[in-house]
Scaffold this active site. Structure first.
Site, PDB file in Angstrom:
ATOM      1  N   THR A   5    -107.766  -7.812  -3.378  1.00 40.61           N
ATOM      2  CA  THR A   5    -107.644  -6.676  -2.525  1.00 40.61           C
ATOM      3  C   THR A   5    -108.245  -5.581  -3.524  1.00 40.61           C
ATOM      4  OG1 THR A   5    -106.083  -4.808  -2.004  1.00 40.61           O
ATOM      5  CG2 THR A   5    -105.421  -6.359  -4.025  1.00 40.61           C
TER       6      THR A   5
ATOM      7  N   TYR B 244     -98.526  -3.562  -6.141  1.00 39.76           N
ATOM      8  CA  TYR B 244     -99.229  -4.729  -5.024  1.00 39.76           C
ATOM      9  C   TYR B 244    -100.663  -4.956  -5.953  1.00 39.76           C
ATOM     10  CZ  TYR B 244    -102.478  -6.314  -1.302  1.00 39.76           C
ATOM     11  OH  TYR B 244    -103.143  -6.831  -0.664  1.00 39.76           O
TER      12      TYR B 244
END
Length: 329
Positions: free
Chosen positions: A117, A141
């Protein structure tokens, strides 16, 4: 050679399964269905419901199906949730990925394509963001994904393993043939939420933050169409099978749209207005995240086919409108 796809019943994973089938590849899916749907997979695809951290299960699947490549999508992905539940995110995204990599190496997997990501960059010092910018994630995250990148690189140095890390920017849209799309009802993806609001499935849409240092005060994001992203995975697989080396690549178009620009596009495509509620910034949201996207073109020869925000929104709206009629079990 069969490809094992973890999280293959989810949004991006199901598009990878379709791309593999379209290319005549053999595929097997492992998914715990925590956010995915078995019905999202074509009926001919072998499916195992289970945990990626179950090393015995992973090794049995690899042996029985003769898998030599792994495309790893299974993860938790909601930034605010990661702030509220960091240990849950480190468990799902880091600890379980470590167990998966160990099982894969032990079973003879030779290639891993990892779903990472742009959140690993945090609040980037440069925009567009190049791959060689030192990672500095600002939420659990992003940190959980970066830790898995490190583990994968270390495992590759120690074992007969090569990998491609793909750092996604904002994934959106649906399969142009209408075979798959974002199906999680309460997904936080902006375009998903906006199309649901346009269809009356949500009372209103919240816009988090209007005071960012951007032209209209809302966050800027680089939206990549999901089938283009699946194509990037296919090209990464071919690269590894040809003997190519380890790579870390951005997946984006190199152009950003603000939240308000996206919402205007949803209004235009849907022909419907819908209420917006302005809310404070969310913790962990950077102002501008746009990819420098030259490396993936140079290294893999990747050329996007769906680089158009209006087309992406139209795909998402068509999928959302058809979704209630699908067999959601």
């Amino acid at each position: 050679m069969t490809v094992l796809v973890t999280g293959g019943a989810g949004y991006i994973g199901s598009h990878m399964v379709l791309a593999l089938l379209d290319a005549g590849e053999e595929v097997v899916v492992l998914d715990d269905l925590s956010t995915g749907f078995h019905w999202a997979l074509p009926p001919e695809v072998p499916f195992v419901r289970g945990d990626i951290a179950d090393k015995a299960l992973v090794q049995r699947i690899v042996r029985e199906h003769g898998a030599r490549s792994l495309a790893h999508f299974a993860a938790k992905i909601v930034v605010p949730d990661s702030v509220a539940d960091p240990l849950g995110y480190y468990l799902s995204n880091t600890v379980k990925s470590r167990a998966l990599i160990e099982a894969a190496v032990g079973a003879g997997i030779e290639h891993i394509i990892f779903s990472s990501t742009a959140a690993v960059y945090g609040e980037p010092a440069r925009v567009p963001v190049p791959e060689d910018l030192p990672p500095d994630p600002i939420n659990p995250y992003g940190r959980s994904k970066l830790m898995t990148e490190w583990m994968l690189a270390d495992a590759a140095r120690a074992h007969n393993l090569r990998y491609v890390v793909l750092r996604y920017f904002n994934v959106a849209g649906a399969d142009p043939r209408g075979r798959s799309g974002q199906s999680t009802h309460n997904a936080t993806h902006l375009i998903k939420a906006a199309t649901q609001t346009a269809l009356g499935q949500r009372r209103h849409l919240e816009v988090f933050g209007t005071d960012y240092p951007t032209p209209d005060g809302t966050c800027l994001r680089d939206y990549i169409q999901v089938s283009d992203l699946a194509d990037a995975h296919m090209m990464a697989l071919r690269h590894l099978r040809r003997g190519g080396g380890n790579l870390t690549l951005n997946c984006g178009y190199g152009r950003g749209f603000s939240v308000l620009e996206v919402l205007d596009t949803v209004r235009q495509i849907s022909g419907r207005d819908f209420p917006i509620v302005f809310a404070p910034r969310r913790v962990g949201d950077p102002a501008r995240v746009i990819a420098e996207a030259d490396r993936i073109r140079d290294e893999l020869g990747w050329q996007p086919k769906h680089d158009d925000l209006r087309a992406i929104v139209a795909q998402a709206f068509a999928w959302e409108r058809a979704l209630p009629h699908r067999n959601q079990i």
